[in-house]
Design a protein around this motif. Structure first.
Motif, PDB file in Angstrom:
ATOM      1  N   GLN A   1      28.934  50.281  27.849  1.00  0.00           N
ATOM      2  CA  GLN A   1      27.929  51.248  27.705  1.00  0.00           C
ATOM      3  C   GLN A   1      28.224  52.744  28.058  1.00  0.00           C
ATOM      4  OE1 GLN A   1      24.316  50.086  29.933  1.00  0.00           O
ATOM      5  NE2 GLN A   1      24.364  48.035  29.218  1.00  0.00           N
ATOM      6  N   SER A   2      29.355  52.754  28.918  1.00  0.00           N
ATOM      7  CA  SER A   2      30.020  54.097  29.142  1.00  0.00           C
ATOM      8  C   SER A   2      30.656  54.591  27.794  1.00  0.00           C
ATOM      9  CB  SER A   2      31.181  53.784  30.001  1.00  0.00           C
ATOM     10  OG  SER A   2      31.797  55.077  30.400  1.00  0.00           O
ATOM     11  N   ALA A   3      30.314  56.030  27.625  1.00  0.00           N
ATOM     12  CA  ALA A   3      30.929  57.063  26.362  1.00  0.00           C
ATOM     13  C   ALA A   3      32.358  57.017  26.950  1.00  0.00           C
ATOM     14  CB  ALA A   3      30.441  57.985  26.147  1.00  0.00           C
ATOM     15  N   ASP A   4      32.999  57.003  28.036  1.00  0.00           N
ATOM     16  CA  ASP A   4      34.469  57.416  28.413  1.00  0.00           C
ATOM     17  C   ASP A   4      35.357  56.134  28.320  1.00  0.00           C
ATOM     18  OD1 ASP A   4      33.605  60.005  28.745  1.00  0.00           O
ATOM     19  OD2 ASP A   4      32.985  59.635  30.855  1.00  0.00           O
ATOM     20  N   SER A   5      35.184  55.159  29.034  1.00  0.00           N
ATOM     21  CA  SER A   5      35.829  54.171  29.387  1.00  0.00           C
ATOM     22  C   SER A   5      35.133  52.777  29.902  1.00  0.00           C
ATOM     23  CB  SER A   5      37.250  54.193  29.932  1.00  0.00           C
ATOM     24  OG  SER A   5      36.906  54.450  31.392  1.00  0.00           O
ATOM     25  N   CYS A   6      35.835  51.560  29.637  1.00  0.00           N
ATOM     26  CA  CYS A   6      35.327  50.392  30.150  1.00  0.00           C
ATOM     27  C   CYS A   6      36.341  49.631  30.786  1.00  0.00           C
ATOM     28  CB  CYS A   6      34.404  49.688  29.429  1.00  0.00           C
ATOM     29  SG  CYS A   6      32.684  50.272  29.181  1.00  0.00           S
ATOM     30  N   THR A   7      35.915  48.639  31.935  1.00  0.00           N
ATOM     31  CA  THR A   7      37.122  48.071  32.467  1.00  0.00           C
ATOM     32  C   THR A   7      36.594  46.499  32.155  1.00  0.00           C
ATOM     33  OG1 THR A   7      37.310  49.551  34.517  1.00  0.00           O
ATOM     34  CG2 THR A   7      38.021  47.189  34.675  1.00  0.00           C
ATOM     35  N   VAL A   8      37.579  45.747  31.662  1.00  0.00           N
ATOM     36  CA  VAL A   8      37.268  44.462  31.197  1.00  0.00           C
ATOM     37  C   VAL A   8      38.012  43.471  32.344  1.00  0.00           C
ATOM     38  CG1 VAL A   8      37.801  42.590  29.498  1.00  0.00           C
ATOM     39  CG2 VAL A   8      37.158  44.895  28.495  1.00  0.00           C
ATOM     40  N   LEU A   9      37.117  43.079  33.134  1.00  0.00           N
ATOM     41  CA  LEU A   9      37.810  42.131  34.080  1.00  0.00           C
ATOM     42  C   LEU A   9      38.070  40.502  33.577  1.00  0.00           C
ATOM     43  CD1 LEU A   9      34.964  43.109  36.667  1.00  0.00           C
ATOM     44  CD2 LEU A   9      37.254  43.908  36.675  1.00  0.00           C
TER      45      LEU A   9
ATOM     46  N   ALA B   1      32.198  30.969  43.995  1.00  0.00           N
ATOM     47  CA  ALA B   1      33.054  31.810  44.567  1.00  0.00           C
ATOM     48  C   ALA B   1      32.452  32.887  45.226  1.00  0.00           C
ATOM     49  CB  ALA B   1      34.016  32.351  43.464  1.00  0.00           C
ATOM     50  N   ARG B   2      33.125  33.524  46.313  1.00  0.00           N
ATOM     51  CA  ARG B   2      32.564  34.844  46.827  1.00  0.00           C
ATOM     52  C   ARG B   2      33.260  35.983  46.211  1.00  0.00           C
ATOM     53  NH1 ARG B   2      33.489  31.369  50.651  1.00  0.00           N
ATOM     54  NH2 ARG B   2      35.167  32.716  51.714  1.00  0.00           N
ATOM     55  N   MET B   3      34.806  35.967  46.296  1.00  0.00           N
ATOM     56  CA  MET B   3      35.603  37.370  45.780  1.00  0.00           C
ATOM     57  C   MET B   3      36.378  36.801  44.724  1.00  0.00           C
ATOM     58  SD  MET B   3      34.540  39.905  47.397  1.00  0.00           S
ATOM     59  CE  MET B   3      35.956  41.250  46.937  1.00  0.00           C
ATOM     60  N   THR B   4      36.733  37.587  43.703  1.00  0.00           N
ATOM     61  CA  THR B   4      37.635  37.159  42.555  1.00  0.00           C
ATOM     62  C   THR B   4      38.545  38.161  42.634  1.00  0.00           C
ATOM     63  OG1 THR B   4      37.913  36.503  40.241  1.00  0.00           O
ATOM     64  CG2 THR B   4      36.195  37.955  40.751  1.00  0.00           C
ATOM     65  N   GLN B   5      39.803  37.937  42.344  1.00  0.00           N
ATOM     66  CA  GLN B   5      40.826  39.154  42.233  1.00  0.00           C
ATOM     67  C   GLN B   5      40.923  39.142  40.515  1.00  0.00           C
ATOM     68  OE1 GLN B   5      42.296  40.662  44.495  1.00  0.00           O
ATOM     69  NE2 GLN B   5      40.843  39.868  45.847  1.00  0.00           N
TER      70      GLN B   5
ATOM     71  N   TRP C   1      42.109  43.630  41.218  1.00  0.00           N
ATOM     72  CA  TRP C   1      41.201  44.306  41.529  1.00  0.00           C
ATOM     73  C   TRP C   1      40.279  43.497  42.363  1.00  0.00           C
ATOM     74  CZ3 TRP C   1      35.760  45.524  40.092  1.00  0.00           C
ATOM     75  CH2 TRP C   1      35.311  46.921  40.618  1.00  0.00           C
ATOM     76  N   PRO C   2      39.762  43.415  43.475  1.00  0.00           N
ATOM     77  CA  PRO C   2      38.828  42.440  44.091  1.00  0.00           C
ATOM     78  C   PRO C   2      37.399  42.825  43.572  1.00  0.00           C
ATOM     79  CG  PRO C   2      39.568  44.228  45.555  1.00  0.00           C
ATOM     80  CD  PRO C   2      40.186  44.538  44.290  1.00  0.00           C
ATOM     81  N   PHE C   3      36.788  41.841  43.360  1.00  0.00           N
ATOM     82  CA  PHE C   3      35.334  41.956  42.897  1.00  0.00           C
ATOM     83  C   PHE C   3      34.336  40.727  43.305  1.00  0.00           C
ATOM     84  CE2 PHE C   3      33.003  44.346  39.810  1.00  0.00           C
ATOM     85  CZ  PHE C   3      32.179  43.622  39.175  1.00  0.00           C
ATOM     86  N   ASP C   4      33.181  41.119  43.794  1.00  0.00           N
ATOM     87  CA  ASP C   4      32.209  40.287  44.298  1.00  0.00           C
ATOM     88  C   ASP C   4      31.977  39.410  43.145  1.00  0.00           C
ATOM     89  OD1 ASP C   4      29.871  38.836  45.166  1.00  0.00           O
ATOM     90  OD2 ASP C   4      29.442  40.779  46.491  1.00  0.00           O
ATOM     91  N   ALA C   5      32.132  37.964  43.148  1.00  0.00           N
ATOM     92  CA  ALA C   5      31.845  37.047  42.298  1.00  0.00           C
ATOM     93  C   ALA C   5      30.380  37.075  41.932  1.00  0.00           C
ATOM     94  CB  ALA C   5      32.439  35.808  42.651  1.00  0.00           C
ATOM     95  N   ALA C   6      29.548  37.458  42.628  1.00  0.00           N
ATOM     96  CA  ALA C   6      28.122  37.256  42.408  1.00  0.00           C
ATOM     97  C   ALA C   6      27.496  38.675  41.983  1.00  0.00           C
ATOM     98  CB  ALA C   6      27.335  37.049  43.824  1.00  0.00           C
ATOM     99  N   THR C   7      28.507  39.897  41.828  1.00  0.00           N
ATOM    100  CA  THR C   7      27.770  41.007  41.279  1.00  0.00           C
ATOM    101  C   THR C   7      27.728  40.946  39.730  1.00  0.00           C
ATOM    102  OG1 THR C   7      28.793  42.367  43.152  1.00  0.00           O
ATOM    103  CG2 THR C   7      28.301  43.190  40.744  1.00  0.00           C
ATOM    104  N   ASP C   8      26.477  41.112  39.069  1.00  0.00           N
ATOM    105  CA  ASP C   8      26.341  41.146  37.759  1.00  0.00           C
ATOM    106  C   ASP C   8      26.594  42.259  37.090  1.00  0.00           C
ATOM    107  OD1 ASP C   8      24.995  40.956  35.453  1.00  0.00           O
ATOM    108  OD2 ASP C   8      23.431  39.943  36.310  1.00  0.00           O
ATOM    109  N   THR C   9      27.474  42.282  36.096  1.00  0.00           N
ATOM    110  CA  THR C   9      28.103  43.564  35.391  1.00  0.00           C
ATOM    111  C   THR C   9      27.129  44.143  34.494  1.00  0.00           C
ATOM    112  OG1 THR C   9      29.174  42.025  33.721  1.00  0.00           O
ATOM    113  CG2 THR C   9      30.394  42.884  35.628  1.00  0.00           C
TER     114      THR C   9
END
Length: 171
Positions: free
Chosen positions: A105-113, A125-129, A148-156
């Motif tokens: 939804q960003s006009a500038d850039s997005c990160t695809v994990l 899982a708790r954390m994903t790289q 990039w470490p990312f909390d596996a429960a965080t909803d993008t």
């Protein structure tokens, strides 16, 4: 006996075969668009094997199949393949410069994990790289080296500039 014309004919045959091979792999790649979003790329050629990549918003533990802890080396290879396929993606008949991957939804850039590995498997899982593929200004423009470490429960869905890529063998 003149060797030069024979070599030229062989070289022309080899070039023709390579051009057909490149054209064949380009034709197999297709951009999947729904509404005003890129929902995926199908037929991405990686070392002779074809993969489909789908873009989704959500949490690692909710999006990925049970027991998946990441794609390992395939994650970086897919990210690099998306970067290399950008000219083919932009040449797709249904491509437009205003399209962004689903969830971006960003006009500038997005990160695809793209998950490389996790401390456990989905759905626990708790954390994903993750490997990052950066989509900016109508193209995949970078694949940063560190994971990039990312909390596996965080909803993008609540992060306008992040989304996940799901990789499956092409059908």
């Amino acid at each position: 006996m003149n060797i030069k014309p024979a070599v030229s004919r062989r070289l022309a045959s080899v070039c023709a075969a390579l051009c057909l091979g490149v054209a064949g792999s380009t034709q197999a790649l297709s951009l999947v668009v729904e509404g005003d979003e890129i929902t995926g790329v199908s037929g991405l050629d990686i070392q002779g094997q074809r993969y489909d990549v789908t873009f989704r918003d959500g949490a690692f533990n909710a999006l990925y199949p049970a027991e998946l802890s990441g794609y390992g080396p395939l994650a970086r290879t897919v990210a690099q393949a998306l970067l290399a396929a950008t000219p083919s993606i932009q040449a797709a008949p249904n491509w437009r410069a205003d399209l962004r991957p689903r969830g971006c939804q960003s006009a500038d850039s997005c990160t695809v994990l793209i998950p490389d590995h996790s401390d456990g498997a989905a759905p626990s899982a708790r954390m994903t790289q993750a490997v990052e593929a950066i989509y900016a200004k109508d193209r995949f423009s970078a694949v940063p080296e560190p994971l990039w470490p990312f909390d596996a429960a965080t909803d993008t869905r609540y992060m306008p500039d992040m989304l996940y890529a799901i990789i499956t063998p092409a059908r």
